[in-house]
Design a protein around this motif. Structure first.
Motif, short mmCIF file in Angstrom:
data_model
loop_
_atom_site.label_atom_id
_atom_site.label_comp_id
_atom_site.label_asym_id
_atom_site.label_seq_id
_atom_site.Cartn_x
_atom_site.Cartn_y
_atom_site.Cartn_z
N UNK A 62 36.90 16.45 -27.40
CA UNK A 62 37.07 17.08 -28.61
C UNK A 62 37.72 18.49 -28.34
N UNK A 63 37.49 19.20 -27.27
CA UNK A 63 38.06 20.45 -27.12
C UNK A 63 39.70 20.25 -27.16
N UNK A 64 40.40 19.12 -26.88
CA UNK A 64 41.68 18.93 -26.66
C UNK A 64 42.33 17.94 -28.08
N UNK A 65 41.34 17.67 -28.84
CA UNK A 65 41.72 17.14 -29.96
C UNK A 65 42.15 17.87 -31.19
N UNK A 66 43.23 17.40 -31.80
CA UNK A 66 43.84 18.22 -33.01
C UNK A 66 42.74 17.96 -34.46
N UNK A 67 41.84 17.08 -34.29
CA UNK A 67 40.95 16.49 -35.41
C UNK A 67 39.63 17.35 -35.36
N UNK A 68 39.34 18.13 -34.34
CA UNK A 68 37.93 18.62 -34.01
C UNK A 68 38.12 20.06 -33.78
N UNK A 69 37.17 20.80 -34.39
CA UNK A 69 37.13 22.47 -33.77
C UNK A 69 35.88 22.60 -33.58
N UNK A 70 35.62 23.33 -32.56
CA UNK A 70 34.17 23.43 -31.80
C UNK A 70 34.18 25.19 -32.11
N UNK A 71 32.76 25.61 -32.29
CA UNK A 71 32.55 26.86 -32.55
C UNK A 71 31.29 27.36 -31.57
N UNK A 72 31.09 28.25 -31.05
CA UNK A 72 30.14 28.83 -30.56
C UNK A 72 29.86 30.04 -31.19
N UNK A 73 28.36 30.25 -31.23
CA UNK A 73 27.85 31.71 -31.87
C UNK A 73 26.95 32.35 -30.85
N UNK A 74 27.26 33.61 -30.90
CA UNK A 74 26.57 34.66 -29.78
C UNK A 74 25.58 35.28 -30.67
N UNK A 75 24.52 35.87 -30.31
CA UNK A 75 23.52 36.81 -30.77
C UNK A 75 23.33 37.93 -29.87
N UNK A 76 23.74 38.98 -30.09
CA UNK A 76 23.85 40.21 -29.29
C UNK A 76 24.48 39.83 -27.97
N UNK A 77 25.64 39.14 -28.04
CA UNK A 77 26.57 38.79 -26.93
C UNK A 77 25.98 37.54 -26.13
N UNK B 24 35.64 30.67 -32.47
CA UNK B 24 36.26 29.40 -32.29
C UNK B 24 36.33 29.26 -30.61
N UNK B 25 35.89 27.90 -29.90
CA UNK B 25 35.80 27.68 -28.64
C UNK B 25 37.23 27.72 -28.40
N UNK B 26 37.70 28.44 -27.29
CA UNK B 26 38.93 28.42 -26.77
C UNK B 26 38.89 28.57 -25.02
N UNK B 27 40.05 28.90 -24.40
CA UNK B 27 39.97 28.97 -23.00
C UNK B 27 38.99 29.97 -22.38
N UNK C 36 28.14 13.57 -21.73
CA UNK C 36 28.37 14.41 -23.06
C UNK C 36 29.41 15.41 -22.89
N UNK C 37 29.49 15.76 -21.58
CA UNK C 37 30.61 16.69 -21.13
C UNK C 37 32.07 16.02 -21.57
N UNK C 38 32.12 14.91 -21.08
CA UNK C 38 33.31 14.05 -21.28
C UNK C 38 33.81 14.11 -22.87
N UNK C 39 32.60 14.01 -23.67
CA UNK C 39 33.00 14.24 -25.06
C UNK C 39 33.37 15.50 -25.39
N UNK C 40 32.84 16.56 -25.14
CA UNK C 40 33.14 17.80 -25.60
C UNK C 40 34.45 18.02 -25.11
N UNK C 41 34.87 17.67 -23.69
CA UNK C 41 36.21 17.87 -23.45
C UNK C 41 37.19 17.18 -24.13
#
Length: 251
Positions: free
Chosen positions: A154-169, A119-122, A147-152
């Protein structure tokens, strides 16, 4: 649930509505086609479309926007006359398909220790933003910055959860999940080109299914693109389609 296109989030403000259409505008992201458009409530006749086209073009020019976009009523095909007009006037026409799935019906995904979904976090937020920016710069610097504005947001929204995926870190993909009553909408799912076909996209989706088992998972797919075939194989059910037309005016 009775899933329709009304369940899909529209990031834009309705600033005009009449019997024929709704006009969406999003001054925070003027270059985002999906936030600045006209959605017809019924199929327009040719003269009605041209009037709406002229209105939207003038409105966008006054706001420094170089496109017009139109959505047509769900599950209705555009007339041959309109299609011929789109072809003549340099429009790109497309079909969006709405898919839904009960998470219990999503196929199992083999575990791969090289893939980690977070989950995207600080801690990983800057990695997420850079990954998104690198993905979006192909559409222009202004678009990527907006688009950065939209990501920001959503990051602070209670209705959106962002996820990032890593492959071999290494960060290689992401997805946003928009939450509403009984629904989890998958949005902006991507894996960078060099890491395709390693099961990363499926693992991202599996993560969503596991977290939101009590909701219906929905998404929009391009009816002319290959990912829709993947969704069908993953047991998503087609719930409807919607035609659209887009014209970009080049300086």
């Amino acid at each position: 649930m009775n899933i329709t296109f009304e369940n899909i989030e529209t990031k834009g403000h309705v600033i005009k509505e009449n019997d024929l259409y709704k006009h969406y505008h999003y001054p925070e992201m003027l270059t985002r086609y999906d936030s600045n458009f006209i959605a017809f409530k019924r199929m327009p006749a040719m003269h009605e479309f041209k009037e709406a086209e002229m209105f939207l073009r003038d409105f966008h020019v006054n706001n420094g926007q170089n496109h017009v976009k139109f959505l047509f009523p769900p599950n209705q095909n555009v007339s041959v006359e309109l299609v011929e007009y789109f072809n003549m006037e340099g429009y790109t026409s497309g079909i969006n398909e709405l898919y839904a799935i009960n998470p219990a019906n999503f196929p199992m995904v083999p575990e791969n220790p090289n893939i980690q979904v977070e989950k995207v976090n600080a801690k990983n937020y800057e990695e997420y933003l850079k990954l998104q920016y690198d993905q979006e710069i192909q559409f222009g610097e202004n678009f990527a910055k907006e688009k950065v504005k939209l990501h920001q947001l959503r990051f602070h929204s209670n209705d959106v959860v962002q996820f990032i995926v890593f492959y071999q870190d290494k960060p290689v993909g992401a997805v946003d999940v928009i939450l509403s009553e009984g629904i989890a909408e998958i949005d902006n799912l991507f894996v960078i080109d060099s890491m395709q076909r390693k099961g990363i996209g499926s693992q991202l989706q599996r993560n969503v299914m596991d977290l939101y088992q009590d909701r219906t998972v929905i998404l929009i797919a391009d009816g002319k693109d290959t990912p829709r075939e993947m969704y069908q194989k993953q047991n998503y059910q087609l719930m409807g389609f919607q035609c659209e037309a887009l014209k970009v005016y080049h300086k």
